[in-house]
Design a protein around this motif. Sequence first.
Motif, mmCIF file in Angstrom:
data_model
loop_
_atom_site.group_PDB
_atom_site.id
_atom_site.type_symbol
_atom_site.label_atom_id
_atom_site.label_comp_id
_atom_site.label_asym_id
_atom_site.label_seq_id
_atom_site.Cartn_x
_atom_site.Cartn_y
_atom_site.Cartn_z
ATOM 1 N N ASP A 33 -3.901 6.473 -8.012
ATOM 2 C CA ASP A 33 -5.271 6.402 -6.922
ATOM 3 C C ASP A 33 -4.662 6.932 -5.387
ATOM 4 N N ASP B 68 2.779 3.591 -6.208
ATOM 5 C CA ASP B 68 1.285 3.614 -6.835
ATOM 6 C C ASP B 68 1.598 3.753 -8.267
ATOM 7 N N TRP C 250 -2.749 7.979 0.313
ATOM 8 C CA TRP C 250 -3.697 7.391 1.095
ATOM 9 C C TRP C 250 -3.418 7.662 2.673
ATOM 10 N N ILE D 98 -2.879 4.873 -3.803
ATOM 11 C CA ILE D 98 -2.444 3.560 -3.128
ATOM 12 C C ILE D 98 -1.492 2.820 -3.903
ATOM 13 N N ARG E 293 0.921 -1.200 -0.059
ATOM 14 C CA ARG E 293 0.086 0.023 0.026
ATOM 15 C C ARG E 293 0.996 1.266 0.015
ATOM 16 N N ASP F 51 0.589 -0.321 -5.376
ATOM 17 C CA ASP F 51 -0.147 -1.553 -6.022
ATOM 18 C C ASP F 51 1.144 -2.316 -6.452
ATOM 19 N N GLU G 180 -7.829 -3.193 -5.048
ATOM 20 C CA GLU G 180 -7.002 -1.945 -4.796
ATOM 21 C C GLU G 180 -5.443 -2.177 -5.482
#
Length: 600
Positions: A55, A51, A481, A57, A47, A59, A104
């Motif tokens: 978004d 990213d 996030w 987050i 997490r 991945d 996610e």
Amino acid sequence: MRPCPGDFLFSAFSSYSLLRKEDPVAHTSNAGKQWWKEAVVYQIWPRSFQDSNGDGIGDIPGITSRIPYLAELGINVIWLSPVFGSPNDDMGYDISDYHAIMTEFGTMNDFDRLLTTAHDNGIKILMDMVANHTSDEHEWFVQSRSSKDNPYRDFYYWRDSSGTDENGNPLPPNNWGSEFGGRAWEYDETTDQWYLHMFSKKQPDLNWENPKVREAIYEMTRWWLDKGIDGFRLDAINIISKPEGLPDDPSVDPAKHSSSIPFVIENGTRVHEWMHEMNREAFSHYDCMTVGEMSATPPAEAIQYAGFESDELHMIFHFEHMGVDSDPEAGMGKWSLQKFDLRELKEILNSWQTELAGKAWGSLYWNNHDQPRVVSRFGNDAEEYRELSAKMLATVLHFMQGTPYIYQGEEIGMTNVQFDSIEDYKDLDSINFYHDMVTEQGTLTHEQAMELIYAKGRDNARTPVQWDSTEYAGFSTIEPWIGLNDNYPTVNAADAQDRENSVFAYYQQLIKLRRGELKEHMVYGTFVPLDTEDADVYAYERHADNGEKLLIIANFTDQEQERTYELAAHNPQLVISNYSDDAHQTLRPYEAKVYKVLSN
């Protein structure tokens, strides 16, 4: 409704190998040289790693894009924190589908590309498997809670109320407390019973006494190993065996039917039986690596789990050294704070080195997703000393015997974070602690609680990796996030990769030595502690079979120290140091150095 994974168990289980009396695989010893002993592992918290789709987050494609960075660092194993299907009540440690990827994080195709890319770069993948509990959204639990006669009912612990209170409300079966605060039981009106959860109420504990549960877990591990992964880190695996009869916690007043103190259930009576069974039914059929997370486990117990002749696991994570900066008299567990005593830290680490020697293998770590940043904890994160102390701590760890683990950002010296408000924190453990201590009990002020969270909170390890000095630290193109550490413009991977004397470059040297010219010393050499009562300097030796010796010296203070050691009088060769020169018997602030002494 789609079928539950493991439905085949109810028709075919009676003929499965678990019921065989003889082991299907011959015993093999883990003594001697093994690839997982020589590995250097890098833990990724997906997490917060990278990213790729904007978004905010991290991945799986983001991880794949950074494989060249990890290959440049020199690691050869990735421990991938949970990426399974999950509603994320506890950051993926609440699994709702063991055979799927969290939406996610991407898709199974994304995972397959990661696995292929890693393997193409000589890097293996360990999955983080949670087998003590599932999410309450897992199909097994959805079925289990639907009725008392459902075939999945006994996949979890269900018990009747122990009575009612003065208002007629049902009372839990016993007084156990959960790790995340409050009682460890949740009442379910559908069947008028309670289910056990040693962590969040959305993480019901699996009933390992049920052989169908065990085989469902073993089937899942084989499925992933057949896919090509290289092993597992087993989360909270030593609490799967609960005390027979689920008795009250004797440390809590029996008249009280709730508790905020987690009940100690580690290393139960059947856990070794089940670990042996898990190895027999799954792990032993593959050339894989296994490590178990095991709190409250002393060296003698670790030898039973990870002994060279135990046929259970390859190594464990113990927690003993993670408690040296907690005050046992404060009664708040990890949330208390005191200045650590280097002598206590040395006693713990030295005992694990000497007691496991020749009998079992250990893991080496300062950081992980549950721990604060080590440079802020046992080092000094002030600008003047951050890099020196980060290198010093790395030296102490990587020259010990065991498999070293690097947590993302550790290799660039990332530090703890201090957010102003509890609203900025995402970790359930920290949030619950704050509300229990400040909002409900009034035991601590806001400022007092935040100081403890700044020092001990798990979100210290979960802020995004600081890749560069651009907006959002190169982690994402939008606000992440969770908040970034304010120091990312100066503490980041791009800067570290550009400098020859950076923390990143130092980790590269350590890894190169461990996997190369000093492998026999660093991996397989004998550990010999020195000056155990020295409160400022950590020193020890490693003795190789060819007679060569290494002398490791580390100053844990911001003051100069004068020290002499016997090996230093034998014309030693300086192998590595976090200073550009050698002041010999003078140890400068946070200085670490390693000498090699040739055989006679």
